[in-house]
Design an enzyme around this catalytic site. Structure first.
Site, PDB file in Angstrom:
ATOM      1  N   LYS A 181       0.854  -1.284   0.117  1.00 50.63           N
ATOM      2  CA  LYS A 181       0.023  -0.082   0.178  1.00 50.63           C
ATOM      3  C   LYS A 181       0.800   1.250   0.044  1.00 50.63           C
ATOM      4  O   LYS A 181       1.489   1.610   1.061  1.00 50.63           O
ATOM      5  CB  LYS A 181      -0.950   0.038   1.296  1.00 50.63           C
ATOM      6  CG  LYS A 181      -1.816   1.165   1.159  1.00 50.63           C
ATOM      7  CD  LYS A 181      -2.137   1.897   2.514  1.00 50.63           C
ATOM      8  CE  LYS A 181      -1.519   2.598   2.771  1.00 50.63           C
ATOM      9  NZ  LYS A 181      -1.299   4.009   1.900  1.00 50.63           N
ATOM     10  N   GLU A 257       9.744   1.227  10.634  1.00 54.24           N
ATOM     11  CA  GLU A 257      10.854   2.334  10.533  1.00 54.24           C
ATOM     12  C   GLU A 257       9.950   3.528  10.723  1.00 54.24           C
ATOM     13  O   GLU A 257       9.226   4.093   9.890  1.00 54.24           O
ATOM     14  CB  GLU A 257      11.347   2.111   8.736  1.00 54.24           C
ATOM     15  CG  GLU A 257      12.045   1.039   8.500  1.00 54.24           C
ATOM     16  CD  GLU A 257      13.411   0.870   9.212  1.00 54.24           C
ATOM     17  OE1 GLU A 257      13.886   2.016   9.871  1.00 54.24           O
ATOM     18  OE2 GLU A 257      14.270  -0.148   9.019  1.00 54.24           O
ATOM     19  N   CYS A 291      13.384  11.133   7.572  1.00 51.68           N
ATOM     20  CA  CYS A 291      13.495  10.763   8.969  1.00 51.68           C
ATOM     21  C   CYS A 291      14.762  10.837   9.549  1.00 51.68           C
ATOM     22  O   CYS A 291      15.032  10.884  10.711  1.00 51.68           O
ATOM     23  CB  CYS A 291      12.800   9.282   9.089  1.00 51.68           C
ATOM     24  SG  CYS A 291      13.878   8.168   7.735  1.00 51.68           S
ATOM     25  N   GLU A 388       9.387  16.293  15.501  1.00 52.58           N
ATOM     26  CA  GLU A 388      10.113  16.173  14.147  1.00 52.58           C
ATOM     27  C   GLU A 388       9.338  17.404  12.982  1.00 52.58           C
ATOM     28  O   GLU A 388       8.343  17.564  12.897  1.00 52.58           O
ATOM     29  CB  GLU A 388       9.544  14.816  13.270  1.00 52.58           C
ATOM     30  CG  GLU A 388      10.581  13.886  12.497  1.00 52.58           C
ATOM     31  CD  GLU A 388       9.967  12.835  12.130  1.00 52.58           C
ATOM     32  OE1 GLU A 388       8.545  12.504  12.390  1.00 52.58           O
ATOM     33  OE2 GLU A 388      10.468  12.233  11.205  1.00 52.58           O
TER      34      GLU A 388
HETATM   35  P1  NAD Z   1       2.407   8.428   8.073  1.00 53.30           P
HETATM   36  O1  NAD Z   1       2.441   7.706   9.360  1.00 53.30           O
HETATM   37  O2  NAD Z   1       1.270   9.534   8.054  1.00 53.30           O
HETATM   38  O3  NAD Z   1       1.967   7.653   6.779  1.00 53.30           O
HETATM   39  C1  NAD Z   1       2.681   6.764   6.305  1.00 53.30           C
HETATM   40  C2  NAD Z   1       2.019   5.539   5.680  1.00 53.30           C
HETATM   41  O4  NAD Z   1       1.285   5.073   6.467  1.00 53.30           O
HETATM   42  C3  NAD Z   1       0.948   6.046   4.324  1.00 53.30           C
HETATM   43  O5  NAD Z   1       1.167   5.162   3.187  1.00 53.30           O
HETATM   44  C4  NAD Z   1      -0.281   6.235   4.784  1.00 53.30           C
HETATM   45  O6  NAD Z   1      -1.335   5.948   4.197  1.00 53.30           O
HETATM   46  C5  NAD Z   1      -0.240   4.793   6.049  1.00 53.30           C
HETATM   47  N1  NAD Z   1      -1.301   4.907   7.235  1.00 53.30           N
HETATM   48  C6  NAD Z   1      -1.814   5.803   7.969  1.00 53.30           C
HETATM   49  N2  NAD Z   1      -2.557   5.475   8.569  1.00 53.30           N
HETATM   50  C7  NAD Z   1      -2.474   3.902   8.496  1.00 53.30           C
HETATM   51  C8  NAD Z   1      -3.040   2.987   9.445  1.00 53.30           C
HETATM   52  N3  NAD Z   1      -3.839   3.278  10.212  1.00 53.30           N
HETATM   53  N4  NAD Z   1      -2.996   1.646   8.843  1.00 53.30           N
HETATM   54  C9  NAD Z   1      -2.021   1.328   7.878  1.00 53.30           C
HETATM   55  N5  NAD Z   1      -1.502   2.572   7.234  1.00 53.30           N
HETATM   56  C10 NAD Z   1      -1.807   3.752   7.639  1.00 53.30           C
HETATM   57  O7  NAD Z   1       3.686   8.912   7.722  1.00 53.30           O
HETATM   58  P2  NAD Z   1       3.969  10.018   6.467  1.00 53.30           P
HETATM   59  O8  NAD Z   1       3.626  11.474   6.848  1.00 53.30           O
HETATM   60  O9  NAD Z   1       3.643   9.504   4.973  1.00 53.30           O
HETATM   61  O10 NAD Z   1       5.781   9.892   6.389  1.00 53.30           O
HETATM   62  C11 NAD Z   1       6.486  10.540   7.415  1.00 53.30           C
HETATM   63  C12 NAD Z   1       6.798   9.803   8.663  1.00 53.30           C
HETATM   64  O11 NAD Z   1       7.627   8.661   8.019  1.00 53.30           O
HETATM   65  C13 NAD Z   1       7.684  10.709   9.407  1.00 53.30           C
HETATM   66  O12 NAD Z   1       7.608  10.469  10.852  1.00 53.30           O
HETATM   67  C14 NAD Z   1       9.268  10.114   9.060  1.00 53.30           C
HETATM   68  O13 NAD Z   1      10.086  10.281  10.113  1.00 53.30           O
HETATM   69  C15 NAD Z   1       8.595   8.616   9.056  1.00 53.30           C
HETATM   70  N6  NAD Z   1       9.944   7.907   7.898  1.00 53.30           N
HETATM   71  C16 NAD Z   1      10.596   7.004   8.505  1.00 53.30           C
HETATM   72  C17 NAD Z   1      11.721   6.362   7.631  1.00 53.30           C
HETATM   73  C18 NAD Z   1      12.356   5.507   8.420  1.00 53.30           C
HETATM   74  O14 NAD Z   1      13.023   4.733   7.696  1.00 53.30           O
HETATM   75  N7  NAD Z   1      12.740   5.143   9.836  1.00 53.30           N
HETATM   76  C19 NAD Z   1      11.725   6.696   6.335  1.00 53.30           C
HETATM   77  C20 NAD Z   1      10.728   7.684   5.886  1.00 53.30           C
HETATM   78  C21 NAD Z   1       9.840   8.335   6.775  1.00 53.30           C
END
Ligand code: NAD
Length: 485
Positions: A181, A257, A291, A388
């Site tokens: 997804k 992650e 991140c 963040e």
């Molecule tokens: P987010 O958590 O809002 O969304 C990430 C994904 O999760 C999206 O595809 C979203 O549709 C999905 N999602 C949201 N609610 C969900 C649920 N209840 N069940 C399943 N999926 C769900 O994060 P974002 O804004 O897209 O990304 C930014 C965040 O990601 C930041 O906190 C960043 O630090 C983190 N990030 C971490 C890494 C890492 O490797 N540690 C890498 C990139 C980004």
């Protein structure tokens, strides 16, 4: 071919069991260009029923896929690597269009993200168990490595290619099937990647892709299904926590992650020009929407003014604009809400006593832009230091001793990336050992490398992507005891 052409109109759909198709009821959602908020195109919006179809396809393909010779799985990944390389400029343009980052930077992500395919194409053939004599005598102890089984992958919008290849690459190498997804803000790159993997010969049902606006409902339904054996998520910590809770009923294996709050520590013995150079990379890669982005600059009090002035000078020289235009260094943020959040963090920091050295405002629209910003004298407890930022803002605080730097760096629930600038080898070792982070960069602002284990501790999650560790996330161990004299 160019950018959007990588995803033919029929491929702006769901990919299930080797076939492109519409979502239930023909549902679609729009993908926006963050540089001007216009609609790029629409893609299929999967329902929960569609997602269950995708899991059915993954489950049906799992048995045969697990028995495919590892070399064959590796060759498919290698083939996809070659195809992506050939189309690297188009991938970069597409990513820039839906996510906003400058094309040159997107090109860097293509190289980085694609390297996971090459790395894991090589790892596929190295999966191995062991043979041991029972230390007490009388039997042999064998271990067999087997694929975990059908996986569910959820990826974020900030690195639309690399966050996918880091999971898909090792899963293919290990012999797992999957339902992916992608982030609803950037689904196009994942669809283009799917088309390439199919062209490279990936059998039907191994990879199924279901863009949706109903992520919560979808994850709940799939994770309630005992046929799903593994969940790998990259995204925010609150969603990660929710998914870990959801995984409890079926006891799925999970890799998380999550978010970060990276300290960037500059000691008084550091090469300041090198530190500024590293800071520009650690802070400004992906407009700060990473991140691993340096979130807190902790600078020794004797060099903070000089470091701040040099950093402000560099940040003020950056050109902000649409990522597909020539000479642009900083593209738009992903959405309007992000500009508001970043602006609020800067306002709060200034109210708490910080001094603005550069930027500090959002240029007039259209598009979701924010100026590269440097703040000096930030209060350690200011929200900008505890949350963040995910934007192009560098907040600087000062410290007086190594002990204070370590204490402040570790004073966060997160533990993903950290950075240290020093010329002292003993201090380097002390810092690497005392920073509570999954990754420590020493005299470098760039940690991400497909050959290294990427991941965090504490609220930044668990599990590692890349390196020799990356494939372990997709393998189970069966121990076989054989009686022998
Ligand atoms: P987010 O958590 O809002 O969304 C990430 C994904 O999760 C999206 O595809 C979203 O549709 C999905 N999602 C949201 N609610 C969900 C649920 N209840 N069940 C399943 N999926 C769900 O994060 P974002 O804004 O897209 O990304 C930014 C965040 O990601 C930041 O906190 C960043 O630090 C983190 N990030 C971490 C890494 C890492 O490797 N540690 C890498 C990139 C980004």
């Amino acid at each position: 071919m160019s950018g959007l052409d990588l995803v033919a109109p029929e491929q702006r759909g769901l990919f299930i069991g080797g076939t492109w198709r519409e979502a239930e009821g023909g549902a679609q959602f729009d993908v926006l260009d963050p540089a001007d908020a216009t609609v790029i195109t629409a893609v299929a919006d999967a329902s929960v029923n569609d997602a269950v179809d995708a899991l059915d396809a993954a489950v049906a393909a799992q048995h045969d896929w697990a028995r495919t010779p590892p070399r064959q799985r590796g060759e498919i990944l290698r083939g996809a690597f070659e195809l992506i390389n050939e189309r690297a400029d188009d991938f970069a343009e597409l990513m820039s269009l839906e996510m906003g980052k400058p094309v040159a930077e997107a090109r860097g992500e293509v190289t980085y993200g694609n390297e996971f395919f090459r790395w894991f194409s090589e790892e596929a053939a190295r999966i191995h168990g062991r043979w041991m004599n029972n230390p007490m005598g009388g039997s042999r102890l064998l271990t067999i490595r087997k694929p975990v089984g059908p996986c569910f992958f959820v990826t974020p919008w900030n690195f639309p290619l690399a966050m996918g290849t880091r999971k898909i690459g090792p899963a293919i190498a290990a012999g797992c099937t999957m339902v992916v997804k992608p982030a609803e803000l950037t689904p196009l790159t994942m669809l283009a990647l799917t088309a390439v993997l199919t062209e490279a010969g990936l059998p039907a049902g191994v990879l199924n892709v279901v863009p949706t606006t109903r992520a919560g409902e979808m994850s709940k339904a799939l994770m309630a299904d005992d046929r799903l054996r593994k969940v790998s998520f990259t995204g925010s910590t609150p969603v990660g926590r929710l998914l870990v809770k959801q995984s409890a009923d079926q006891l799925q294996r999970v890799s998380m992650e999550l978010g970060g709050n990276a300290p960037f520590i500059v000691f008084d013995d550091a090469d300041l020009d090198a530190a500024v150079e590293g800071a520009m990379i650690a802070k400004m890669r992906n407009m700060g929407e990473a991140c691993t982005a340096a979130n807190r600059f902790l600078v020794h009090e004797s060099v903070a003014d000089e470091f701040g002035a040099k950093l402000a000078d560099r940040m003020s020289g950056l050109k902000v604009g649409r990522g597909q235009e020539a000479g642009i260094d900083v593209g738009p943020l992903i959405e309007e809400k992000a500009v508001e959040t970043v602006g609020q963090l800067v306002t709060d920091a200034v109210q708490d006593g910080a001094k603005l050295l550069a930027g500090g405002s959002a240029p007039d629209g259209p598009g979701f832009f924010y100026s590269p910003t440097v703040l000096l004298g930030v209060h350690p407890e200011s929200r900008i230091n505890t949350e963040e930022i995910f934007g192009p803002v560098a907040p600087i605080t000062t410290f007086a001793s190594e002990e204070e730097a370590v204490e402040r760096a570790n004073a966060t629930e997160y533990g993903l990336a950290s950075y240290v600038y020093t010329k002292d080898l003993n201090r380097t070792i002390r810092m690497a050992e005392s920073l509570e982070y999954g990754m420590v960069g020493v005299n470098t602002g760039l940690l991400s490398n497909p050959a290294a284990p990427f991941g965090g501790v504490k609220a930044s999650g668990f599990g590692r992507e890349g390196g020799f560790e990356g494939i372990e996330e997709y393998l189970e161990t069966t121990y076989v005891g054989i009686s022998a004299d």
